[in-house]
Write a protein that holds these residues in place. Structure first.
Motif, PDB file in Angstrom:
ATOM      1  N   TRP A  68       0.920  -1.397   0.631  1.00  0.00           N
ATOM      2  CA  TRP A  68       0.227  -0.026   0.163  1.00  0.00           C
ATOM      3  C   TRP A  68       1.007   1.691  -0.142  1.00  0.00           C
ATOM      4  O   TRP A  68       0.500   2.056  -0.731  1.00  0.00           O
ATOM      5  N   ASP A  69       1.851   1.101   0.511  1.00  0.00           N
ATOM      6  CA  ASP A  69       2.654   2.686   0.470  1.00  0.00           C
ATOM      7  C   ASP A  69       2.952   2.891  -1.006  1.00  0.00           C
ATOM      8  O   ASP A  69       3.605   3.937  -0.886  1.00  0.00           O
ATOM      9  N   ALA A  70       4.201   1.696  -1.682  1.00  0.00           N
ATOM     10  CA  ALA A  70       4.297   2.447  -2.639  1.00  0.00           C
ATOM     11  C   ALA A  70       3.199   2.590  -4.064  1.00  0.00           C
ATOM     12  O   ALA A  70       3.224   3.459  -4.793  1.00  0.00           O
ATOM     13  N   TYR A  71       1.698   2.188  -3.649  1.00  0.00           N
ATOM     14  CA  TYR A  71       1.137   2.615  -4.376  1.00  0.00           C
ATOM     15  C   TYR A  71       0.684   3.557  -4.085  1.00  0.00           C
ATOM     16  O   TYR A  71       0.296   4.683  -4.874  1.00  0.00           O
ATOM     17  N   GLY A  72       0.641   4.205  -2.537  1.00  0.00           N
ATOM     18  CA  GLY A  72       0.655   5.022  -1.799  1.00  0.00           C
ATOM     19  C   GLY A  72       1.421   6.401  -2.847  1.00  0.00           C
ATOM     20  O   GLY A  72       0.726   7.614  -3.172  1.00  0.00           O
ATOM     21  N   ARG A  73       2.724   6.418  -2.730  1.00  0.00           N
ATOM     22  CA  ARG A  73       3.081   7.089  -3.210  1.00  0.00           C
ATOM     23  C   ARG A  73       3.076   7.419  -4.829  1.00  0.00           C
ATOM     24  O   ARG A  73       3.648   8.660  -5.484  1.00  0.00           O
ATOM     25  N   SER A  74       2.581   6.815  -5.894  1.00  0.00           N
ATOM     26  CA  SER A  74       2.388   6.658  -6.704  1.00  0.00           C
ATOM     27  C   SER A  74       1.078   7.623  -6.949  1.00  0.00           C
ATOM     28  O   SER A  74       1.403   8.443  -8.133  1.00  0.00           O
ATOM     29  N   LEU A  75       0.523   8.027  -5.555  1.00  0.00           N
ATOM     30  CA  LEU A  75      -0.316   8.952  -6.305  1.00  0.00           C
ATOM     31  C   LEU A  75      -0.156  10.279  -5.828  1.00  0.00           C
ATOM     32  O   LEU A  75       1.054  10.609  -5.525  1.00  0.00           O
ATOM     33  N   PRO A  76      -1.302  11.464  -6.803  1.00  0.00           N
ATOM     34  CA  PRO A  76      -0.925  12.718  -6.186  1.00  0.00           C
ATOM     35  C   PRO A  76      -1.608  13.033  -4.429  1.00  0.00           C
ATOM     36  O   PRO A  76      -1.857  12.166  -3.913  1.00  0.00           O
ATOM     37  N   PRO A  77      -0.108  14.053  -4.119  1.00  0.00           N
ATOM     38  CA  PRO A  77      -0.111  14.377  -2.347  1.00  0.00           C
ATOM     39  C   PRO A  77      -1.573  14.177  -2.369  1.00  0.00           C
ATOM     40  O   PRO A  77      -2.428  13.634  -1.165  1.00  0.00           O
ATOM     41  N   GLU A  78      -3.079  15.142  -3.371  1.00  0.00           N
ATOM     42  CA  GLU A  78      -4.329  14.400  -2.066  1.00  0.00           C
ATOM     43  C   GLU A  78      -4.930  13.472  -2.703  1.00  0.00           C
ATOM     44  O   GLU A  78      -5.837  13.017  -1.933  1.00  0.00           O
ATOM     45  N   ARG A  79      -4.873  12.802  -3.257  1.00  0.00           N
ATOM     46  CA  ARG A  79      -4.903  11.265  -3.365  1.00  0.00           C
ATOM     47  C   ARG A  79      -4.353  10.098  -1.759  1.00  0.00           C
ATOM     48  O   ARG A  79      -5.176   9.575  -2.415  1.00  0.00           O
ATOM     49  N   GLN A  80      -3.249  10.453  -1.683  1.00  0.00           N
ATOM     50  CA  GLN A  80      -2.472   9.357  -0.905  1.00  0.00           C
ATOM     51  C   GLN A  80      -3.210   8.991   0.091  1.00  0.00           C
ATOM     52  O   GLN A  80      -4.042  10.359   0.778  1.00  0.00           O
ATOM     53  N   GLY A  81      -3.355   7.981   1.148  1.00  0.00           N
ATOM     54  CA  GLY A  81      -4.341   7.792   2.256  1.00  0.00           C
ATOM     55  C   GLY A  81      -5.598   7.762   1.652  1.00  0.00           C
ATOM     56  O   GLY A  81      -6.635   7.547   2.862  1.00  0.00           O
ATOM     57  N   ALA A  82      -6.377   8.145   0.336  1.00  0.00           N
ATOM     58  CA  ALA A  82      -7.751   8.357   0.393  1.00  0.00           C
ATOM     59  C   ALA A  82      -9.186   6.675  -0.002  1.00  0.00           C
ATOM     60  O   ALA A  82      -9.192   6.902   0.434  1.00  0.00           O
ATOM     61  N   GLY A  83      -8.494   5.772   0.264  1.00  0.00           N
ATOM     62  CA  GLY A  83      -8.509   4.525   0.286  1.00  0.00           C
ATOM     63  C   GLY A  83      -7.654   3.211   0.686  1.00  0.00           C
ATOM     64  O   GLY A  83      -6.396   3.653   0.624  1.00  0.00           O
ATOM     65  N   PHE A  84      -8.405   2.329   0.848  1.00  0.00           N
ATOM     66  CA  PHE A  84      -7.779   1.210   1.353  1.00  0.00           C
ATOM     67  C   PHE A  84      -9.251   0.180   1.502  1.00  0.00           C
ATOM     68  O   PHE A  84      -9.755   0.397   1.520  1.00  0.00           O
ATOM     69  N   VAL A  85      -8.518  -1.614   1.161  1.00  0.00           N
ATOM     70  CA  VAL A  85      -9.194  -2.246   1.581  1.00  0.00           C
ATOM     71  C   VAL A  85      -8.349  -3.347   1.656  1.00  0.00           C
ATOM     72  O   VAL A  85      -7.866  -3.704   2.108  1.00  0.00           O
ATOM     73  N   CYS A  86      -9.867  -4.622   2.540  1.00  0.00           N
ATOM     74  CA  CYS A  86      -9.376  -5.334   3.172  1.00  0.00           C
ATOM     75  C   CYS A  86     -10.607  -6.229   2.385  1.00  0.00           C
ATOM     76  O   CYS A  86     -11.852  -6.597   1.962  1.00  0.00           O
ATOM     77  N   GLY A  87      -9.750  -7.837   2.829  1.00  0.00           N
ATOM     78  CA  GLY A  87     -10.421  -8.785   2.023  1.00  0.00           C
ATOM     79  C   GLY A  87     -10.180 -10.273   3.207  1.00  0.00           C
ATOM     80  O   GLY A  87      -8.705 -10.692   3.399  1.00  0.00           O
ATOM     81  N   ASP A  88     -11.132 -11.070   2.845  1.00  0.00           N
ATOM     82  CA  ASP A  88     -10.977 -12.064   2.813  1.00  0.00           C
ATOM     83  C   ASP A  88      -9.897 -12.818   2.098  1.00  0.00           C
ATOM     84  O   ASP A  88     -10.370 -13.673   1.071  1.00  0.00           O
ATOM     85  N   PRO A  89      -8.938 -13.437   3.421  1.00  0.00           N
ATOM     86  CA  PRO A  89      -8.188 -14.516   2.623  1.00  0.00           C
ATOM     87  C   PRO A  89      -8.496 -15.582   1.471  1.00  0.00           C
ATOM     88  O   PRO A  89      -7.611 -16.301   0.665  1.00  0.00           O
ATOM     89  N   SER A  90      -9.326 -15.876   2.087  1.00  0.00           N
ATOM     90  CA  SER A  90     -10.085 -17.360   1.695  1.00  0.00           C
ATOM     91  C   SER A  90     -10.974 -16.748   0.374  1.00  0.00           C
ATOM     92  O   SER A  90     -11.443 -18.162  -0.692  1.00  0.00           O
ATOM     93  N   GLY A  91     -11.112 -16.236   0.445  1.00  0.00           N
ATOM     94  CA  GLY A  91     -11.796 -15.215  -0.745  1.00  0.00           C
ATOM     95  C   GLY A  91     -13.045 -15.970  -0.830  1.00  0.00           C
ATOM     96  O   GLY A  91     -14.259 -15.107  -1.823  1.00  0.00           O
ATOM     97  N   VAL A  92     -13.950 -15.886   0.773  1.00  0.00           N
ATOM     98  CA  VAL A  92     -15.155 -16.347   0.624  1.00  0.00           C
ATOM     99  C   VAL A  92     -16.038 -14.875   0.556  1.00  0.00           C
ATOM    100  O   VAL A  92     -17.090 -14.086   0.323  1.00  0.00           O
ATOM    101  N   GLY A  93     -15.703 -14.423   1.926  1.00  0.00           N
ATOM    102  CA  GLY A  93     -16.448 -13.201   1.933  1.00  0.00           C
ATOM    103  C   GLY A  93     -16.021 -11.696   1.218  1.00  0.00           C
ATOM    104  O   GLY A  93     -15.438 -11.674   0.433  1.00  0.00           O
TER     105      GLY A  93
END
Length: 143
Positions: free
Chosen positions: A40-65
């Motif tokens: 996520w840090d690498a992704y954040g650095r690729s964004l313009p400053p105003e978009r950094q930290g604007a979103g984040f995702v979490c997911g079920d490691p099994s892919g079910v939820g």
């Protein structure tokens, strides 16, 4: 008519990564990095400053939820949620055994920053549950 196969639940919040990491702990989810990025840090650095930290995702490691998406919004929470998550820790349990399971999970989540609201005891229609709030005040239930 086609059947929907996947659902994403989106949270509006002030601090997407903080709230997402809370829910990862609650549900045993993981924060997979965005496609094409190692973190996520690498992704954040690729964004313009105003978009950094604007979103984040979490997911079920099994892919079910369902995938959970957290997006930064400028306004704060002002009213009760119209939709909330039920964290199903007491499924199949009843009475004192159910309450003990709910209380144990409540204690774990309070240590993560959740707030206990109140216990709704079983009645002739529903089993007991505990109403709670996450670290930004969003309601959820231990069910």
């Amino acid at each position: 008519m086609p059947t929907v196969k996947k659902v994403q639940i989106t949270f509006d919040c002030a601090e997407p990564e903080r709230v997402a990491r809370f829910w990862c702990e609650v549900l045993g989810y993981v924060p997979p990095p965005p496609e094409g990025f190692g973190s996520w840090d690498a992704y954040g650095r690729s964004l313009p400053p105003e978009r950094q930290g604007a979103g984040f995702v979490c997911g079920d490691p099994s892919g079910v939820g369902p995938r959970l998406y957290f997006q930064r919004v400028p306004e704060g929470k002002v009213v009760k949620n119209r939709v909330h998550l039920d964290v199903r820790v007491g499924t199949g349990l009843a009475g004192a055994e159910r309450l003990a399971a709910l209380e144990a999970e409540c204690e774990r989540l309070v240590a993560l920053g959740a707030t206990r609201d109140r216990v709704l005891l079983a009645d002739e229609y529903d089993e007991s549950c505990i109403l709670m709030r996450d670290i930004e005040g969003n309601e959820f239930c231990l069910d």
